[in-house]
Write an enzyme that holds these catalytic residues in place. Structure first.
Site, PDB file in Angstrom:
ATOM      1  N   GLU A  97      25.481 -55.495 -12.375  1.00 29.63           N
ATOM      2  CA  GLU A  97      24.495 -55.614 -11.280  1.00 29.63           C
ATOM      3  C   GLU A  97      23.295 -54.714 -11.551  1.00 29.63           C
ATOM      4  OE1 GLU A  97      24.989 -57.944  -9.313  1.00 29.63           O
ATOM      5  OE2 GLU A  97      27.100 -58.096  -8.760  1.00 29.63           O
ATOM      6  N   GLU A 128      20.376 -56.979  -5.943  1.00 24.03           N
ATOM      7  CA  GLU A 128      21.236 -56.331  -6.940  1.00 24.03           C
ATOM      8  C   GLU A 128      21.634 -54.935  -6.465  1.00 24.03           C
ATOM      9  OE1 GLU A 128      22.444 -58.313  -8.752  1.00 24.03           O
ATOM     10  OE2 GLU A 128      20.964 -59.829  -9.225  1.00 24.03           O
ATOM     11  N   HIS A 131      24.479 -55.480  -4.159  1.00 22.44           N
ATOM     12  CA  HIS A 131      25.715 -55.774  -4.910  1.00 22.44           C
ATOM     13  C   HIS A 131      26.295 -54.493  -5.519  1.00 22.44           C
ATOM     14  CE1 HIS A 131      24.000 -60.103  -5.544  1.00 22.44           C
ATOM     15  NE2 HIS A 131      24.271 -59.820  -4.282  1.00 22.44           N
ATOM     16  N   TYR A 137      31.364 -49.378  -2.426  1.00 25.80           N
ATOM     17  CA  TYR A 137      32.197 -49.470  -1.217  1.00 25.80           C
ATOM     18  C   TYR A 137      33.632 -49.889  -1.568  1.00 25.80           C
ATOM     19  CZ  TYR A 137      33.569 -51.356   3.420  1.00 25.80           C
ATOM     20  OH  TYR A 137      34.204 -51.653   4.594  1.00 25.80           O
ATOM     21  N   GLU A 200      23.844 -64.249 -15.246  1.00 28.22           N
ATOM     22  CA  GLU A 200      24.157 -64.533 -13.838  1.00 28.22           C
ATOM     23  C   GLU A 200      24.717 -65.947 -13.676  1.00 28.22           C
ATOM     24  OE1 GLU A 200      20.103 -63.402 -12.249  1.00 28.22           O
ATOM     25  OE2 GLU A 200      21.339 -62.146 -10.956  1.00 28.22           O
ATOM     26  N   GLU A 234      23.750 -64.875  -5.999  1.00 29.01           N
ATOM     27  CA  GLU A 234      23.545 -65.203  -7.415  1.00 29.01           C
ATOM     28  C   GLU A 234      23.041 -66.634  -7.571  1.00 29.01           C
ATOM     29  OE1 GLU A 234      23.352 -62.818  -9.258  1.00 29.01           O
ATOM     30  OE2 GLU A 234      24.735 -61.317  -8.495  1.00 29.01           O
ATOM     31  N   HIS A 237      19.518 -66.411  -7.362  1.00 23.49           N
ATOM     32  CA  HIS A 237      18.909 -65.752  -8.524  1.00 23.49           C
ATOM     33  C   HIS A 237      18.831 -66.718  -9.709  1.00 23.49           C
ATOM     34  CE1 HIS A 237      20.618 -61.751  -6.766  1.00 23.49           C
ATOM     35  NE2 HIS A 237      19.765 -62.354  -5.976  1.00 23.49           N
TER      36      HIS A 237
HETATM   37 MN    MN Z   1      21.878 -61.455  -9.427  1.00 23.07          MN
HETATM   38 FE    FE Z   2      24.142 -59.471  -8.429  1.00 22.29          FE
END
Ligand code: MN
Ligand code: FE
Length: 359
Positions: A97, A128, A131, A137, A200, A234, A237
């Site tokens: 990421e 990103e 992500h 987390y 990706e 994604e 993206h």
């Molecule tokens: Mn991405």
């Molecule tokens: Fe990502």
């Protein structure tokens, strides 16, 4: 032609010709350079539309409950290969990421000139960050040692090779690149293809499939939910990079030679080979009811969708999607919002932008 605007007691005279010149000077690369971020008039309408779609999909990792995942991680109901998939998922994506976000900011957003393209690329980079934060987390919720994660992308050869495959196309394009040189134009087009369609678009999908397969069996549902949201991002993206690539090539047709097309197909071939090796590391024994072999076929299927999406020839024409359920799982438009019980309406923000569904 001059146009006069009267607001209260003030009159402004604006030059229509200048506005039209500004529009005409908008280009993917080598366009008008302006600090003023002149979004209007929009030339790349798709980029603005996609920005709005991405914004409507905003999510925060902390909204997703992790209690059940923690109980499963600490309990004894799950086997080692199921835990290994989660470790590989966290290990690979923690690095990946960041690599994508860095390339989008320091290469692609830096080199394109039209402001609406910079706008949507800024949102891409921000996603990103989300992500990367979601992985943090997960790591802290499960109590995984962060150094273990770092060790994974430094010491597992198949992860290292995937990362090197993308970073080498990023390092050669840092700042002060003469983009009037067709060779450099090709480098940028290749970069956008590698990140959007190979990485990706293809190399994320082995683990996506495995983690969503676990979720389907009610294993690690919080992590599965985060990956599902990530996958939705994604998809946007991939579409952003696809459209950007097509517009870049369309405005610079001299780069679109048979040799360049062949080079891109070969690059995808390499991406697929790296992903298959990686899948075999993630699934050394058949697990989650799925075999590494099926996943490899799935990657062949996905890679061909990416190639044909940018006008290149498929590597395995006619290859079948071995996981029709995955296409279904990915469609979260109708999904119930889990923390407030309200139905989340994602219909405006289609999961899969464009004419084709993504899986
Ligand atoms: Mn991405
Ligand atoms: Fe990502």
């Amino acid at each position: 032609m001059e146009k006069t605007f009267t607001i209260g007691d003030r009159t402004f005279v604006l030059d229509q010709d200048k506005a039209e010149q500004a529009y005409a000077a908008k280009r993917v690369i080598n366009g008008r350079k302006s600090e003023a971020f002149n979004l209007l008039p929009l030339k790349y309408q798709w980029a603005y539309d996609l920005y709005r779609t991405m914004k409507a999909n905003h999510w925060e990792p902390e909204e997703i409950p992790m209690q059940k995942d923690i109980e499963q991680w600490q309990g004894s109901e799950l086997n080692d290969s199921e835990r290994w998939i989660i470790r590989m998922g966290i290990g690979y994506f923690s690095a990946a990421e960041g690599i994508v976000g860095d390339n989008i900011i320091h290469v692609v957003r830096e080199l394109v000139t039209a402001p609406e393209l910079k706008l949507v690329l800024g949102r891409h980079a921000h996603e990103e960050n989300i992500h990367a934060d979601s992985l943090l987390y997960m790591i802290s919720s499960l109590g995984i040692n962060p150094h273990e994660c770092e060790a994974m992308f430094e010491q597992i050869p198949t992860i290292k090779r995937k990362n090197e495959f993308v970073t080498r196309t990023s390092h050669e394009l840092r700042r002060d690149v003469d983009l009037t040189d067709p060779e450099n134009k090709r480098k940028l087009a290749r970069n956008i293809f590698v990140f959007g369609q190979c990485m990706e678009g293809t190399q994320f999908y082995g683990l996506f499939g495995m983690i969503l397969a676990l979720r389907r069996q009610n294993k690690f549902t919080g992590i599965g939910q985060m990956f599902q949201y990530t996958l939705r991002d994604e998809s946007n993206h991939i579409e952003l990079c696809r459209k950007l690539f097509l517009d870049l090539v369309g405005e610079n047709m001299e780069i679109w030679t048979p040799a360049f097309k062949q080079e891109l197909v070969e690059t995808m071939k390499e991406a697929v080979a790296l992903e298959k090796e990686f899948i075999n590391d993630c699934l050394p024994v058949s697990s989650v009811g799925l075999s590494a072999e099926d996943f490899c076929q799935y990657i062949d299927y996905i890679a061909d969708r990416r190639l044909t999406g940018v006008g290149l020839n498929a590597l395995n024409p006619g290859v079948r999607n071995p996981f029709p359920w995955l296409a279904e799982t990915i469609d979260i438009k109708k999904e119930q919002n889990f923390f407030e019980g309200r139905v989340t309406e994602y219909s405006k923000a289609t999961v899969l932008v464009g004419d084709d569904d993504d899986l």
